[in-house]
Write a protein that holds these residues in place. Structure first.
Motif, PDB file in Angstrom:
ATOM      1  N   ARG A  64      23.180 -13.462   4.818  1.00 24.91           N
ATOM      2  CA  ARG A  64      22.439 -12.621   3.695  1.00 24.91           C
ATOM      3  C   ARG A  64      20.514 -11.721   4.477  1.00 24.91           C
ATOM      4  N   ILE A 232      31.728 -24.106  -7.835  1.00 23.09           N
ATOM      5  CA  ILE A 232      30.656 -23.192  -8.385  1.00 23.09           C
ATOM      6  C   ILE A 232      29.184 -22.372  -7.811  1.00 23.09           C
ATOM      7  N   PHE A 233      28.743 -23.069  -6.465  1.00 26.79           N
ATOM      8  CA  PHE A 233      28.145 -22.441  -5.392  1.00 26.79           C
ATOM      9  C   PHE A 233      28.560 -20.530  -5.279  1.00 26.79           C
ATOM     10  N   LEU A 240      27.292 -12.032  -7.429  1.00 21.83           N
ATOM     11  CA  LEU A 240      26.504 -12.115  -8.382  1.00 21.83           C
ATOM     12  C   LEU A 240      24.730 -12.042  -7.937  1.00 21.83           C
ATOM     13  N   ARG A 243      23.130  -8.433  -9.332  1.00 24.33           N
ATOM     14  CA  ARG A 243      24.055  -7.283 -10.445  1.00 24.33           C
ATOM     15  C   ARG A 243      22.689  -6.713 -11.115  1.00 24.33           C
ATOM     16  N   HIS A 244      22.153  -5.233 -10.883  1.00 24.96           N
ATOM     17  CA  HIS A 244      21.630  -4.295 -11.701  1.00 24.96           C
ATOM     18  C   HIS A 244      21.544  -3.282 -11.513  1.00 24.96           C
TER      19      HIS A 244
ATOM     20  N   LEU B  46      29.263 -27.292 -18.379  1.00 26.05           N
ATOM     21  CA  LEU B  46      29.170 -26.663 -17.773  1.00 26.05           C
ATOM     22  C   LEU B  46      29.324 -25.407 -17.802  1.00 26.05           C
ATOM     23  N   MET B  47      30.095 -25.004 -18.916  1.00 22.24           N
ATOM     24  CA  MET B  47      30.590 -23.369 -19.625  1.00 22.24           C
ATOM     25  C   MET B  47      28.812 -22.918 -19.890  1.00 22.24           C
ATOM     26  N   THR B  50      27.835 -21.662 -16.996  1.00 23.88           N
ATOM     27  CA  THR B  50      28.119 -20.594 -16.013  1.00 23.88           C
ATOM     28  C   THR B  50      28.005 -19.646 -16.769  1.00 23.88           C
ATOM     29  N   VAL B  54      24.918 -15.702 -15.298  1.00 23.83           N
ATOM     30  CA  VAL B  54      25.805 -14.471 -15.786  1.00 23.83           C
ATOM     31  C   VAL B  54      24.892 -13.951 -16.040  1.00 23.83           C
ATOM     32  N   SER B  57      21.876 -13.717 -13.545  1.00 24.95           N
ATOM     33  CA  SER B  57      21.346 -12.757 -12.485  1.00 24.95           C
ATOM     34  C   SER B  57      21.514 -11.075 -13.118  1.00 24.95           C
ATOM     35  N   ARG B  58      21.627 -10.570 -14.612  1.00 26.47           N
ATOM     36  CA  ARG B  58      21.567  -9.400 -14.791  1.00 26.47           C
ATOM     37  C   ARG B  58      19.859  -9.445 -14.997  1.00 26.47           C
ATOM     38  N   LEU B  59      19.490  -9.704 -15.409  1.00 32.84           N
ATOM     39  CA  LEU B  59      17.705 -10.196 -15.623  1.00 32.84           C
ATOM     40  C   LEU B  59      17.132  -9.355 -14.354  1.00 32.84           C
ATOM     41  N   PRO B  60      16.185  -8.611 -14.372  1.00 33.93           N
ATOM     42  CA  PRO B  60      15.145  -8.659 -13.300  1.00 33.93           C
ATOM     43  C   PRO B  60      14.472 -10.034 -12.790  1.00 33.93           C
ATOM     44  N   LEU B  61      14.819 -10.185 -12.414  1.00 36.35           N
ATOM     45  CA  LEU B  61      13.716 -12.072 -11.721  1.00 36.35           C
ATOM     46  C   LEU B  61      13.383 -11.659 -10.598  1.00 36.35           C
ATOM     47  N   ALA B  66      18.152 -15.075  -6.649  1.00 33.87           N
ATOM     48  CA  ALA B  66      18.399 -16.917  -5.747  1.00 33.87           C
ATOM     49  C   ALA B  66      18.113 -18.117  -6.028  1.00 33.87           C
ATOM     50  N   LEU B  70      21.057 -20.710  -7.785  1.00 33.33           N
ATOM     51  CA  LEU B  70      20.905 -21.920  -6.670  1.00 33.33           C
ATOM     52  C   LEU B  70      20.399 -23.115  -7.768  1.00 33.33           C
ATOM     53  N   ALA B  73      23.586 -23.781 -10.447  1.00 29.69           N
ATOM     54  CA  ALA B  73      24.412 -24.082  -9.907  1.00 29.69           C
ATOM     55  C   ALA B  73      24.196 -25.282  -9.003  1.00 29.69           C
ATOM     56  N   VAL B  74      23.044 -26.165  -8.554  1.00 23.05           N
ATOM     57  CA  VAL B  74      22.787 -27.222  -8.280  1.00 23.05           C
ATOM     58  C   VAL B  74      23.238 -28.284  -9.351  1.00 23.05           C
ATOM     59  N   LYS B  76      24.892 -27.910 -12.360  1.00 22.58           N
ATOM     60  CA  LYS B  76      26.365 -27.745 -12.595  1.00 22.58           C
ATOM     61  C   LYS B  76      26.548 -29.036 -11.938  1.00 22.58           C
TER      62      LYS B  76
END
Lengths: 244, 124
Positions: A64, A232-233, A240, A243-244, B46-47, B50, B54, B57-61, B66, B70, B73-74, B76
């Protein structure tokens, strides 16, 4: 365990000397000791599983970084909504599995069978959705190999996607190799798990696990939750990336 | 329905948990049953995680995309390990075993990545 050949203890020890549950093996002092040993052994197995998936995650991390643009383009061809639904379904199956362990602990046979069946149903929904996703990849020629088609990555139909040079577009095959390896091995774990769940349902209906003999259900729960953690990972790492 | 005899008799060989001569359960661990309320609470967390992953992932970070994914995810995974997998209520032996697994995995990643990063040091 009423009408059967005499057990070891019944032969060598008079009744009352070695009273212990039918599931306790003779080399354990107590049922509790046996349970702890089995739990410890299960965790040791899960450590080997961490290293097994760990190698794949390590390969993912490295490639990646090397071929980031190819990974972004490959990732964006996956369906975010199917990935999200599958994440919810799998975490839901972890909940029903956790509830199955609880039902076994409090010796509720009907609830135990119901939660095990619910886990099977949710696991099958997950694999069904995964099959739909795999089928689409085959149809689009996005499966690594001789028939791999890079045109979608060189000339994206979606104008928001960044067109890739041909050499980088070819590197999307590395992304899809890892995608199929990681989700494939994950799905394989689930298929094995579903087979074991069917066995547990049969035995649970006979009342085996609502006698205090929780250990097999508890250890299988650990396995199922581990498979959940892997997903989950996998969900953010594969679906993802950008996703822009 | 039930083919198996439920043992209700007290096991004469079960030692007193606080007896110093107790070698079968040296940590005096009481068996803890995690209930449905806890499981439902963890499921809700967890919900939320999740949905968050999502949304994030759509924010301009930028380069933080990543690490944020992560981190969620960690978090969760920690909830799953501690509650669904009962590690919070387990013996120190099990806690140490779990920690050893993730520590070994971190060696795999850190050693491999430091090698790849340093091979062509200064040539990029």
């Amino acid at each position: 365990m009423a009408d059967h050949a005499l057990t070891h203890d019944e032969v060598v020890a008079p009744h009352g000397v070695h009273e212990h549950p039918f599931y306790q093996k003779h080399h354990f002092e107590t049922a509790e000791q046996q349970r702890e040993a089995a739990g410890f052994g299960m965790w040791l197995f899960l450590l080997t599983e961490i290293m097994f998936f760990g190698g794949l995650f390590m390969a993912y991390l490295l490639y990646r970084n090397w071929y980031y643009d190819a990974f972004v383009s490959g990732s964006n061809t996956l369906s975010l909504s199917l990935g999200l639904i599958n994440t919810i379904v799998l975490i839901g199956s972890s909940l029903t599995m956790a509830m199955a362990v609880w039902a076994a602990e409090v010796r509720k046979q009907g609830a135990l069978v119901m939660y095990l069946v619910a886990t099977i149903v949710l696991g099958c929904i997950f694999l069904g959705i995964k099959t739909v996703e795999y089928k689409e990849k085959f149809e689009l020629h996005h499966v690594p190999g001789a028939s791999f088609d890079i045109s979608e990555f060189v000339h994206p139909t979606d104008k928001a996607e960044k067109p890739l040079p041909v050499d980088m577009a070819n590197k999307t095959q590395i992304y899809f190799s890892l995608y199929f390896a990681m989700t494939g091995v994950h799905a394989f774990h689930m298929i094995i798990g579903l087979g074991m769940l069917i066995y547990f349902v049969v035995k649970a209906r006979q009342g085996l696990y609502t006698t205090g003999y929780v250990q097999p259900i508890e250890n299988f729960g650990l396995y199922w939750h581990f498979v959940d953690i892997v997903w989950i990972f996998l969900f953010p790492l594969l679906y993802l990336i950008n996703r822009h | 329905m039930s083919d198996y005899k439920v043992s209700t008799k007290h096991d004469p060989h079960t030692p007193d948990k606080h007896d110093p001569a107790n070698v079968t359960n040296p940590e005096h661990a009481e068996h803890h049953i995690v209930g449905p309320a806890t499981y439902l609470g963890i499921f809700a967390i967890l919900m939320v995680g999740t949905i968050l992953t999502v949304v994030a992932s759509r924010l301009p970070l930028g380069i933080f995309t990543a690490p944020v994914a992560l981190a969620i995810a960690v978090t969760k995974a920690v909830f799953v390990v501690l509650f669904f997998m009962h590690v919070k209520y387990s013996t120190r032996l099990v806690k140490l075993t779990v920690a050893a697994g993730f520590f070994t995995f971190s060696i795999l990643v850190i050693m491999s990545m430091s090698d790849y990063i340093s091979r062509a040091w200064g040539q990029w």
